[in-house]
Design a protein around this motif. Structure first.
Motif, PDB file in Angstrom:
ATOM      1  N   ALA A 161       6.053  -2.785  -7.843  1.00  0.00           N
ATOM      2  CA  ALA A 161       4.846  -3.040  -8.139  1.00  0.00           C
ATOM      3  C   ALA A 161       4.077  -3.104  -6.922  1.00  0.00           C
ATOM      4  O   ALA A 161       4.519  -3.387  -5.752  1.00  0.00           O
ATOM      5  CB  ALA A 161       4.551  -4.148  -8.883  1.00  0.00           C
ATOM      6  N   SER A 162       2.840  -2.577  -6.847  1.00  0.00           N
ATOM      7  CA  SER A 162       2.065  -2.409  -5.459  1.00  0.00           C
ATOM      8  C   SER A 162       1.441  -3.833  -5.110  1.00  0.00           C
ATOM      9  O   SER A 162       1.388  -4.141  -4.031  1.00  0.00           O
ATOM     10  CB  SER A 162       0.839  -1.574  -5.509  1.00  0.00           C
ATOM     11  N   SER A 200       9.210  -6.285  -7.228  1.00  0.00           N
ATOM     12  CA  SER A 200       9.557  -5.074  -6.307  1.00  0.00           C
ATOM     13  C   SER A 200      11.094  -5.180  -6.341  1.00  0.00           C
ATOM     14  O   SER A 200      11.618  -5.149  -7.160  1.00  0.00           O
ATOM     15  CB  SER A 200       8.976  -5.249  -4.928  1.00  0.00           C
ATOM     16  N   VAL A 201      11.495  -4.821  -5.096  1.00  0.00           N
ATOM     17  CA  VAL A 201      13.176  -4.371  -5.204  1.00  0.00           C
ATOM     18  C   VAL A 201      14.074  -5.463  -5.548  1.00  0.00           C
ATOM     19  O   VAL A 201      14.827  -4.914  -6.211  1.00  0.00           O
ATOM     20  CB  VAL A 201      13.288  -4.071  -3.332  1.00  0.00           C
ATOM     21  N   HIS A 214       7.975   1.053  -3.826  1.00  0.00           N
ATOM     22  CA  HIS A 214       6.581   1.390  -3.617  1.00  0.00           C
ATOM     23  C   HIS A 214       6.232   1.961  -2.399  1.00  0.00           C
ATOM     24  O   HIS A 214       6.497   1.208  -1.181  1.00  0.00           O
ATOM     25  CB  HIS A 214       5.488   0.440  -4.200  1.00  0.00           C
ATOM     26  N   SER A 215       5.447   2.904  -2.252  1.00  0.00           N
ATOM     27  CA  SER A 215       5.019   3.622  -1.091  1.00  0.00           C
ATOM     28  C   SER A 215       4.028   2.726  -0.233  1.00  0.00           C
ATOM     29  O   SER A 215       3.845   3.046   0.805  1.00  0.00           O
ATOM     30  CB  SER A 215       4.460   4.942  -1.169  1.00  0.00           C
ATOM     31  N   GLY A 232       8.462  -0.680   4.205  1.00  0.00           N
ATOM     32  CA  GLY A 232       9.226  -1.500   5.320  1.00  0.00           C
ATOM     33  C   GLY A 232       9.944  -2.728   4.507  1.00  0.00           C
ATOM     34  O   GLY A 232      10.871  -3.340   4.425  1.00  0.00           O
ATOM     35  N   THR A 233       8.920  -3.333   3.604  1.00  0.00           N
ATOM     36  CA  THR A 233       9.375  -4.779   3.125  1.00  0.00           C
ATOM     37  C   THR A 233      10.378  -4.204   1.923  1.00  0.00           C
ATOM     38  O   THR A 233      11.448  -4.931   1.811  1.00  0.00           O
ATOM     39  CB  THR A 233       7.961  -5.031   2.041  1.00  0.00           C
ATOM     40  N   SER A 234      10.381  -3.229   1.353  1.00  0.00           N
ATOM     41  CA  SER A 234      11.467  -2.738   0.401  1.00  0.00           C
ATOM     42  C   SER A 234      12.526  -2.362   1.250  1.00  0.00           C
ATOM     43  O   SER A 234      13.632  -3.097   0.684  1.00  0.00           O
ATOM     44  CB  SER A 234      10.907  -1.143  -0.298  1.00  0.00           C
TER      45      SER A 234
END
Length: 502
Positions: free
Chosen positions: A152-153, A160-161, A181-182, A186-188
């Motif tokens: 999710a953004s 998310s991941v 999510h694009s 980097g967080t992902s």
């Protein structure tokens, strides 16, 4: 620290096409864009891992979830730093979201150790029953297969991941392929590294988790259409979610799509609640609407209240809070543009009065406040659409009958809220049978921003709030999305899954 590649079957894999992250501060990084080739590699690895992972013990999976939590905690400083660069979210918010993410993982470890989620049932054989004997029947929930998860953004960690979809799928025994999510690649990647380390420490099949990066729809489409994907978890927009939902249904082998798509989360202010605390209630509501720049799927964006002097007091108090709200950055420039366009659309309606409309630029947006009448609300369904951001609409309702009619005509919501006093009992009782058909969570004298992660939570609702009204994306019941019941008839003990007996 950032390699900018996918994580597939235990390897960091680059692809030829790339995109650059849009950071608010700090250095932008280049990331690979996944294609159908990388999708197939990841899903094939997940399918290969499924047989062993589905047969693993609950204790082994619990230890895996706890190890992921441990590895995220060990990297918290790096994760928070890059998440701040990419999203503009404050450090305290991200530290709190890290805690929620690790807490979810640990909660699911407890859940599967407990075993109640398996819903084990046994009807012993009745060989002497007349006129027909009954066979021995045992039922247990089993994992469905590889699961595709879309980050999710608005929650770069908790949705998310390694968020709730991933945690519940892994807990169920399903390998996961995440489409990062694009907005925060980097967080992902940093979180994926934590999961990769946990896989290695726990000695699990490498295909149990993969991360695919990309900034185009083709990647998500390829993932959803892959014939070996068994279910999809998604948090995002109605438009994007509906497109993926339709793809799932159109496959030769249709699969369930568990999409959480958002809502306006209406607030019903009943007459005596307004009389008792109109000003305080208005300011508290406005603070909830603007919290986190309004970027919560449970943002209570619409208020329905009887048109009385107390409602004017409510509006005046809300206006003061919203005027004091300084322009703040949204998560992406695209989201800020969408917010601005949605606000322009609301203000253009003939029956809408603009109370506050502030200018927006780049990623920075301000609060907006509008009012309309119950009659116009009923006549113009286009103002019912969610405005994702710090925007509120207050609807002046003529009488209790109109309030009930408005409730009946609502589409599905994540939440509905009642603010009431003791003398509102009859009206509240009239609304309750209606509202429980409209939302997954109903609140009294509170606001829905802030979703508790626990056994009783429901974060879902009838369409268009979500695509499966019997599911939740938050709380321990979310594991049910990635399980299906299997009945074993006259099955020898040695052929039964070990979880039937453990």
């Amino acid at each position: 620290m950032i390699c900018g590649t996918h994580y597939i079957d235990g390897q960091w894999v680059a692809s030829s096409d790339t995109f650059v992250s849009h950071t608010l501060t700090g250095k932008a990084n280049s990331f690979s864009i996944g294609s159908a080739i990388e999708v197939d590699q990841a899903v094939q690895a997940a399918e290969k891992a499924f047989e062993k992972f589905a047969q693993s013990t609950r204790e082994d999976r619990a230890l895996f979830l706890i190890e992921i939590s441990t590895q995220i905690k060990a990297r918290i400083a790096d994760i928070v730093a890059i998440a701040m660069d990419e999203t503009g979210l404050p450090e305290a918010r991200l530290i709190g979201e890290c805690a929620r993410t690790t807490g979810q993982l640990e909660l699911f470890a407890e859940t599967i150790r407990d075993g109640h989620y398996l819903d084990r049932r046994h009807d012993p054989a009745l060989p002497e029953r007349s006129p027909l004997p009954r066979p021995d029947l045992k039922l247990i929930q089993r994992p469905v297969g590889p699961v595709a998860v879309f980050g999710a953004s608005n929650f770069p960690l908790a949705f998310s991941v390694a968020g709730g979809d991933t945690a519940s799928a892994l807990a169920a025994g399903c390998p996961v392929v995440v489409k990062g999510h694009s907005a925060h690649p980097g967080t992902s990647e940093m979180v994926a590294k934590a999961i990769a380390t946990a896989i290695e420490i726990c000695g699990l099949p490498t295909g149990v988790f993969s991360l695919l990066q990309g900034d185009n729809r083709e990647l998500g489409t390829s993932l959803v259409k892959h014939p070996l994907v068994s279910a999809v978890g998604f948090t995002g927009s109605l438009r994007g979610g509906r497109a993926l939902y339709d793809l799932c249904a159109a496959r030769p082998n249709p699969i369930p799509f568990f999409g959480e798509l958002g809502a306006v989360n209406p607030v019903f202010v009943l007459p005596n609640a307004n009389v008792l605390q109109a000003g305080e209630l208005g300011s508290t509501w406005a603070n909830s609407v603007t919290m986190g720049v309004g970027q919560f799927c449970t943002n209570p964006g619409v208020v329905f209240a009887l048109d009385t002097p107390d409602l004017d007091e409510f509006i005046d108090a809300a206006l003061i809070v919203m005027e004091d709200f300084s322009s703040q950055n949204m998560l992406t420039e695209g989201m800020a543009k969408a917010y601005d366009a949605a606000c322009q659309k609301v203000s253009s309606f003939e029956g809408v009065e603009v109370k506050l409309q502030t200018g927006n630029s780049s990623r920075k947006v301000g609060a907006q406040l509008y009012t309309t009448t119950g009659r116009y609300w009923q006549a113009e369904p286009e103002i019912h659409d969610e405005v994702f951001g710090p925007c509120g609409i207050i609807v002046r309702v003529q009488d209790e009958g109109e309030l009930i009619d408005i409730a009946r005509n609502l589409v599905g919501q994540l939440t509905c809220t009642l603010h009431l006093g003791e003398e509102d009992a009859l009206l509240a009782k009239a609304l309750m049978p209606i509202l429980e058909r409209k939302a997954g969570r109903i609140l009294v004298n509170g606001f829905p921003t802030g979703v508790e992660v626990c056994d009783s939570m429901v974060h879902g609702g009838p369409y268009p709030a979500s695509t499966n009204f019997g599911a939740t994306s938050v709380g321990t019941m979310s594991i049910r999305r990635f399980l299906r019941p299997v009945c074993f008839q006259n099955m020898p003990s040695e052929l039964l899954p070990r979880e039937v007996f453990d």
